[in-house]
Write an enzyme that holds these catalytic residues in place. Structure first.
Site, short mmCIF file in Angstrom:
data_model
loop_
_atom_site.label_atom_id
_atom_site.label_comp_id
_atom_site.label_asym_id
_atom_site.label_seq_id
_atom_site.Cartn_x
_atom_site.Cartn_y
_atom_site.Cartn_z
CD GLU A 156 14.02 85.56 8.36
OE1 GLU A 156 13.70 84.45 7.89
OE2 GLU A 156 13.85 86.62 7.74
CB SER A 204 11.33 83.43 10.18
OG SER A 204 12.19 82.83 9.26
CB SER A 243 13.17 74.44 5.09
OG SER A 243 13.78 75.18 6.11
#
Length: 369
Positions: free
Chosen positions: A21, A196, A331
Site C-alpha cells: 500500500e 486495500s 477515502s
C-alpha cells in the site's frame, strides 16, 4: 520537552513504507499535509522508501507524479535519518550532516499496511516517546490480522463473516470440498494481514480455489477463506478514546465483481460512495452501536473504520476493522466525518488532540515500584 519559540508544536507526518500500500500511503499524505493547521503545527515530513529507509522530505518536491495514482512515487532524498530512542527530544538525526532534528511533539502516520499499520511503527513511536494518531500497539496488531480480529469479535459475541483460516504449511492439503460444505460457494480468499483488497479473490470452483490460495499466500503466510455474503457494503468511521463517537453510515456501490484495489484507487467511475447510506434509522443506529462495541473490544483508540455487510434480512455482519483508514481524496473515513459535521482540517486537528490525550493518559500510569 523544549517548545519552539513560535509556540507551535512539531508534527511529523510519516508516509510511504514497505507494504503493498506504499502508493496509497503517498496519496494519503498529500491530503493530511494539506489539512494541517499551520497556526498550530510546524511540519517534519518523513518518507519511508520501499527498503524501509527513513528520509527527511521537503514539502515542495517529495513526490514524483503526485497527480497520477498509477505512477506516483516517493522522490529520492540525500537526508536519510537515524532514530535515537529515549524520548524527550533528539529522536531523529540527519545521517548526512549529523545534526539532530527539532524535537517531534506528535506524529501522524499514514504508513498503510505491514510495517506501518500492524503495531511495529506504533511501538517505535512509543519507544521514542512521541504521541501518535491511531490505536496503540495491541489494537493495531490485532486489527491488522483479520484472523485474530475475528477470534476476538466472536468471543465478544459480535457478528463476523464465517471463515476458515489456512496457514502456508497446510495449504497443499486444504480440503476444498470440506470448506465448501462448511462455507458454501462462492468464497472469498484473502491474506490475513493485508489491506486495500490486495491479494483478494472471489472463488467459484476448485481450480479457482487453488489459484486464489496461491495468490493470497504471495502476500502472507496465513489466509482467510470466507463465505461470500450477499449484502450491502456499509462503512462507519469511529473517532475517540474512552468515549468514541461514530459517524453516519456510508455505502459502497461498486460496478466491479468486488471492491478490489484497482476499483478503489485506479479506475475512474467504478465505485460510488453514498453518504449517508439509505438506511432506516433503527438499522443505522444498530450498525453504529456494533461499530462502537467492536472498536472497544479490539482495543482501538483515536480512530478506526469499521466495515459491515447488511443482508436483505437486515443481518448485520462485521467485515473488518481498519485502524489506519485511507486519507486519499476518495477515502471513506474523512468523507464520513465530513457528512457528520467535521471537515477535513477539523478532523486532522481532532485526531492530533486525541493523540495527545491518549499520551497523557499513558503517562499517568505508574511505571516504577
Amino acid at each position: 520537552m523544549e517548545q519552539p519559540v513560535n509556540g507551535k508544536k512539531r508534527l511529523a507526518v510519516l508516509f510511504g513504507g514497505q507494504s503493498t500500500e506504499h502508493e496509497v500511503s503517498l496519496r494519503s499524505s498529500i491530503n493530511v499535509i494539506k489539512a494541517v493547521d499551520r497556526q498550530k503545527y510546524d511540519l517534519t515530513l518523513i518518507g519511508v522508501d520501499k527498503l524501509g529507509r527513513w528520509m527527511l522530505c521537503d514539502e515542495a518536491d517529495y513526490l514524483v507524479n503526485p497527480d497520477d495514482p498509477a505512477r506516483i512515487e516517493l522522490a529520492s532524498s540525500a537526508h536519510y535519518l537515524a532514530v535515537v530512542p529515549g524520548g524527550h527530544g533528539g529522536q531523529l538525526k540527519d545521517l548526512a550532516s549529523g545534526e539532530t532534528l527539532p524535537a517531534i511533539d506528535v506524529a501522524f502516520s499514514v504508513l498503510h499496511g505491514a510495517a506501518g499499520e500492524d503495531g511495529s511503527v506504533q511501538g517505535l513511536l512509543r519507544v521514542l516517546g512521541i504521541p501518535f494518531a491511531g490505536p496503540d500497539v495491541l489494537g493495531s496488531a490485532v486489527c491488522m490480522d483479520k484472523d485474530m480480529t475475528k477470534r476476538i469479535l466472536r468471543d465478544a459475541g459480535l457478528p463476523v463473516t464465517p471463515s476458515v483460516t489456512i496457514h502456508r504449511t497446510d495449504a497443499a492439503t486444504a480440503d476444498f470440498s470440506a470448506i465448501v460444505h462448511q462455507l458454501g460457494l462462492p468464497l472469498f480468499i484473502k491474506p490475513a494481514s493485508q489491506g486495500s483488497s490486495v491479494g483478494v479473490s472471489k472463488v467459484l470452483d476448485q481450480a479457482g480455489f487453488r489459484h486464489a490460495l496461491d495468490l493470497a499466500l504471495v502476500y502472507d503466510h496465513k489466509v482467510l477463506v470466507e463465505t461470500a455474503i450477499d449484502g450491502r457494503e456499509i462503512e462507519t468511521a469511529v473517532l475517540g478514546n474512552d468515549q468514541p463517537a461514530v459517524s453516519v453510515c456510508g455505502e459502497i456501490l461498486s460496478n466491479d465483481e468486488f471492491y478490489a484495489y484497482d476499483t478503489k484507487y485506479l479506475k475512474d467511475g467504478q465505485a460510488g460512495l453514498v453518504i449517508p447510506a439509505q438506511l432506516e434509522n433503527r438499522l443505522s443506529d444498530e450498525i453504529r452501536l456494533i461499530a462502537q462495541a467492536a472498536y472497544r473490544v479490539l482495543g482501538c483508540a483515536v480512530m478506526a473504520r469499521v466495515d459491515f455487510f447488511v443482508t436483505e434480512d437486515e443481518d448485520i455482519i462485521i467485515n473488518e476493522v481498519n485502524t489506519l483508514p485511507g486519507f486519499t481524496s476518495i477515502s471513506m473515513y474523512p468523507k464520513l466525518w465530513e457528512a457528520s459535521g467535521l471537515d477535513y482540517p477539523q478532523l486532522i486537528d481532532r485526531l492530533l488532540s486525541l493523540a495527545f490525550e491518549r499520551a497523557r493518559d499513558a503517562a499517568a500510569i505508574k511505571t516504577d515500584l
